[in-house]
Scaffold this active site. Structure first.
Site, PDB file in Angstrom:
ATOM      1  CG  HIS A  17      -1.873  -0.991   1.457  1.00 19.17           C
ATOM      2  ND1 HIS A  17      -2.059  -1.641   2.652  1.00 19.17           N
ATOM      3  CD2 HIS A  17      -2.803  -1.515   0.612  1.00 19.17           C
ATOM      4  CE1 HIS A  17      -3.059  -2.501   2.551  1.00 19.17           C
ATOM      5  NE2 HIS A  17      -3.521  -2.464   1.315  1.00 19.17           N
ATOM      6  CE  LYS A  41     -11.305  -6.485   2.349  1.00 19.00           C
ATOM      7  NZ  LYS A  41     -10.108  -5.713   2.041  1.00 19.00           N
ATOM      8  NE  ARG A  90      -3.039  -7.259  -4.177  1.00 20.98           N
ATOM      9  CZ  ARG A  90      -3.824  -7.369  -3.138  1.00 20.98           C
ATOM     10  NH1 ARG A  90      -3.346  -7.748  -1.995  1.00 20.98           N
ATOM     11  NH2 ARG A  90      -5.105  -7.101  -3.231  1.00 20.98           N
ATOM     12  CB  SER A 128      -4.394  -6.310   4.876  1.00 17.37           C
ATOM     13  OG  SER A 128      -3.975  -5.047   4.460  1.00 17.37           O
TER      14      SER A 128
HETATM   15  P1  ADP Z   1      -5.750  -5.752   0.954  1.00 20.36           P
HETATM   16  O1  ADP Z   1      -6.416  -6.274   2.168  1.00 20.36           O
HETATM   17  O2  ADP Z   1      -5.811  -6.734  -0.182  1.00 20.36           O
HETATM   18  O3  ADP Z   1      -4.366  -5.232   1.190  1.00 20.36           O
HETATM   19  P2  ADP Z   1      -7.109  -3.122   0.679  1.00 20.36           P
HETATM   20  O4  ADP Z   1      -8.562  -2.897   0.511  1.00 20.36           O
HETATM   21  O5  ADP Z   1      -6.558  -2.611   1.957  1.00 20.36           O
HETATM   22  O6  ADP Z   1      -6.740  -4.635   0.439  1.00 20.36           O
HETATM   23  O7  ADP Z   1      -6.325  -2.489  -0.559  1.00 20.36           O
HETATM   24  C1  ADP Z   1      -6.446  -1.170  -0.997  1.00 20.36           C
HETATM   25  C2  ADP Z   1      -5.830  -1.030  -2.368  1.00 20.36           C
HETATM   26  O8  ADP Z   1      -4.445  -1.407  -2.317  1.00 20.36           O
HETATM   27  C3  ADP Z   1      -6.435  -1.915  -3.456  1.00 20.36           C
HETATM   28  O9  ADP Z   1      -6.418  -1.186  -4.661  1.00 20.36           O
HETATM   29  C4  ADP Z   1      -5.498  -3.079  -3.534  1.00 20.36           C
HETATM   30  O10 ADP Z   1      -5.516  -3.679  -4.803  1.00 20.36           O
HETATM   31  C5  ADP Z   1      -4.164  -2.370  -3.291  1.00 20.36           C
HETATM   32  N1  ADP Z   1      -3.152  -3.297  -2.810  1.00 20.36           N
HETATM   33  C6  ADP Z   1      -3.244  -4.170  -1.798  1.00 20.36           C
HETATM   34  N2  ADP Z   1      -2.108  -4.863  -1.656  1.00 20.36           N
HETATM   35  C7  ADP Z   1      -1.251  -4.414  -2.617  1.00 20.36           C
HETATM   36  C8  ADP Z   1       0.087  -4.749  -3.005  1.00 20.36           C
HETATM   37  N3  ADP Z   1       0.777  -5.710  -2.395  1.00 20.36           N
HETATM   38  N4  ADP Z   1       0.633  -4.076  -4.046  1.00 20.36           N
HETATM   39  C9  ADP Z   1      -0.091  -3.125  -4.687  1.00 20.36           C
HETATM   40  N5  ADP Z   1      -1.341  -2.775  -4.377  1.00 20.36           N
HETATM   41  C10 ADP Z   1      -1.929  -3.399  -3.358  1.00 20.36           C
END
Ligand code: ADP
Length: 165
Positions: A17, A41, A90, A128
Site C-alpha cells: 500500500h 471484512k 497485484r 493485509s
Molecule cells: P488488501 O487487504 O488486499 O491489502 P485493501 O482494501 O486494503 O486490500 O487495498 C487497498 C488497495 O491497495 C487496493 O487497490 C489493492 O488492490 C491495493 N493493494 C493491496 N495490496 C497491494 C500490493 N501488495 N501491491 C499493490 N497494491 C496493493
C-alpha cells in the site's frame, strides 16, 4: 491541481500500500489515503487505529493525507474534490475485481477516472490478510510492514489471545 483518492481497508497498512501511495504522490499533486470505515471484512483494527497507522506511515510526506470515510467511494471522492481513484494491481486475479469496480464507479461518477498502478514485484504477493495471518501465528512480518505496524499487530493479537483464554 489534481487530487487523487486512494481508497482501501488498510487493515493494516503494509509496504505494498505504502509503495502505491508514494508512487501516486509523484504523479498527482495530492493523494488522500481514504480508510474505509466498515468494509465487509472481519477487521483487526478499528477505523481510528487504521487511520493512525496509515498517518504514521506517511509522516513527513507533504502531499499525502489520511482520512476515514464511509459510504460510496465516489461520493467521498466528490466531497474532497478528487478527480482520480488510485488502485493497486497485484496479480491477474485482482484485474477482474478492479475492472468491475472501476466500471461501476464510472457509471456512478462519470467525471472520475480510475488509475491502476501496478505493484512493485517485491509486493506482488502481499496483502493485509497475509500479514494478519502470519502475525496471528506469531510469525515475522518485518519485511512486509513498517516496524510500528508490526508492533501494533503483536499487541493486538496478544490482547485477542488473552481474551480467548
Ligand atoms: P488488501 O487487504 O488486499 O491489502 P485493501 O482494501 O486494503 O486490500 O487495498 C487497498 C488497495 O491497495 C487496493 O487497490 C489493492 O488492490 C491495493 N493493494 C493491496 N495490496 C497491494 C500490493 N501488495 N501491491 C499493490 N497494491 C496493493
Amino acid at each position: 491541481m489534481v487530487r487523487a483518492l486512494y481508497p482501501g481497508s488498510f487493515d493494516p497498512i503494509h509496504n505494498g500500500h505504502i509503495d502505491i501511495a508514494l508512487r501516486a504522490a509523484r504523479v498527482f499533486d495530492e493523494v488522500i489515503v481514504g480508510v474505509y470505515d466498515l468494509p465487509k471484512k472481519k477487521l483487526v483494527f478499528n477505523v481510528q487505529e487504521r487511520v493512525k497507522l496509515a498517518q504514521q506511515a506517511f509522516e513527513g510526506v507533504t502531499n499525502i493525507r489520511v482520512a476515514p470515510f464511509s459510504g460510496f467511494t465516489v461520493d467521498y471522492a466528490r466531497q474532497v474534490g478528487a478527480l482520480v481513484l488510485v488502485r493497486g494491481l497485484r496479480v491477474f486475479s485482482d484485474f477482474e475485481f478492479e475492472f468491475r469496480m472501476g466500471l461501476a464507479n464510472k457509471r456512478l461518477a462519470p467525471e472520475i477516472e480510475t488509475v491502476s498502478i501496478m505493484t512493485d514485484d517485491r509486493h506482488v504477493a502481499l496483502s493485509s490478510s497475509t500479514v494478519r495471518e502470519i502475525a496471528e501465528l506469531g510469525g515475522d512480518v518485518t519485511s512486509m510492514v513498517p516496524d510500528f505496524v508490526g508492533a501494533a499487530l503483536k499487541a493486538r493479537y496478544a490482547e485477542l489471545n488473552a481474551l480467548e483464554k
